[in-house]
Design a protein around this motif. Sequence first.
Motif, mmCIF file in Angstrom:
data_model
loop_
_atom_site.group_PDB
_atom_site.id
_atom_site.type_symbol
_atom_site.label_atom_id
_atom_site.label_comp_id
_atom_site.label_asym_id
_atom_site.label_seq_id
_atom_site.Cartn_x
_atom_site.Cartn_y
_atom_site.Cartn_z
ATOM 1 N N VAL A 1 0.845 -1.198 0.000
ATOM 2 C CA VAL A 1 0.000 0.000 0.000
ATOM 3 C C VAL A 1 0.883 1.252 0.000
ATOM 4 N N GLU A 2 1.916 1.265 0.828
ATOM 5 C CA GLU A 2 2.811 2.417 0.878
ATOM 6 C C GLU A 2 3.540 2.610 -0.453
ATOM 7 N N ILE A 3 3.914 1.530 -1.095
ATOM 8 C CA ILE A 3 4.566 1.618 -2.402
ATOM 9 C C ILE A 3 3.605 2.217 -3.425
ATOM 10 N N LYS B 1 3.342 13.561 -15.356
ATOM 11 C CA LYS B 1 3.169 12.298 -16.057
ATOM 12 C C LYS B 1 4.570 11.710 -16.213
ATOM 13 N N LEU B 2 4.698 10.405 -16.032
ATOM 14 C CA LEU B 2 6.014 9.767 -16.032
ATOM 15 C C LEU B 2 6.004 8.459 -16.807
ATOM 16 N N ARG B 3 7.168 8.093 -17.294
ATOM 17 C CA ARG B 3 7.377 6.770 -17.884
ATOM 18 C C ARG B 3 7.754 5.809 -16.760
ATOM 19 N N LYS B 4 7.669 4.495 -17.052
ATOM 20 C CA LYS B 4 7.955 3.488 -16.023
ATOM 21 C C LYS B 4 9.336 3.665 -15.404
ATOM 22 N N THR B 5 10.337 3.951 -16.215
ATOM 23 C CA THR B 5 11.698 4.072 -15.695
ATOM 24 C C THR B 5 11.804 5.202 -14.688
ATOM 25 N N LYS C 1 12.183 7.232 -9.039
ATOM 26 C CA LYS C 1 11.626 8.137 -8.031
ATOM 27 C C LYS C 1 11.134 7.390 -6.793
ATOM 28 N N VAL C 2 10.552 6.206 -7.021
ATOM 29 C CA VAL C 2 9.947 5.452 -5.924
ATOM 30 C C VAL C 2 10.905 4.396 -5.369
ATOM 31 N N ASN C 3 12.045 4.224 -6.046
ATOM 32 C CA ASN C 3 13.083 3.279 -5.616
ATOM 33 C C ASN C 3 12.558 1.838 -5.564
ATOM 34 N N LEU C 4 12.183 1.327 -6.748
ATOM 35 C CA LEU C 4 11.616 -0.014 -6.866
ATOM 36 C C LEU C 4 12.360 -0.839 -7.898
ATOM 37 N N SER C 5 12.273 -2.136 -7.750
ATOM 38 C CA SER C 5 12.744 -3.032 -8.805
ATOM 39 C C SER C 5 11.711 -2.999 -9.933
ATOM 40 N N TYR C 6 12.147 -3.374 -11.113
ATOM 41 C CA TYR C 6 11.237 -3.332 -12.253
ATOM 42 C C TYR C 6 10.055 -4.278 -12.058
ATOM 43 N N ASN C 7 10.314 -5.478 -11.548
ATOM 44 C CA ASN C 7 9.235 -6.455 -11.373
ATOM 45 C C ASN C 7 8.173 -5.970 -10.384
ATOM 46 N N LEU C 8 8.597 -5.400 -9.273
ATOM 47 C CA LEU C 8 7.641 -4.890 -8.292
ATOM 48 C C LEU C 8 6.898 -3.684 -8.854
#
Length: 96
Positions: free
Chosen positions: A6-8, A20-24, A29-36
Motif C-alpha cells: 500500500v505504501e509503495i 506524467k512519467l514513464r515506467k523508468t 523516483k519510488v526506488n523499486l525493482s522493475y518487477n515490483l
Amino acid sequence: MRRSRVEIMIDILTALSFNKLRKTKIMYKVNLSYNLLRECVDLLQKNGLISFHNGYYRITRRGVEALTLYNNLRKYLNTTGNTAYLLDSPEGSKQK
C-alpha cells in the motif's frame, strides 16, 4: 524498514500527482525493482487509479481521490505512515 505494498502504491500515486512519467522514471523516483513496479502499476491501472497514454502514466481523478483519502486517514490517525502497526498492535485496538 520495508514498505508495505500500500505504501509503495501511495508513493507511485504521489510521484504521478506532480507529473506524467514513464515506467523508468517512476522506478527511480519510488526506488523499486522493475518487477515490483510492474506488479504495482498493473494493479493501480486495473483499479482505475492511474492511466497510460502516449507512453506516459498519469494519475486519474480516482487516483487523486484515493491519495487524498489515504493522506486524510494518516492525519486522522496521527501516524508516521505505519498504519499496519496501528491496526496490528494491541495498543492500536484499545478504545479510549
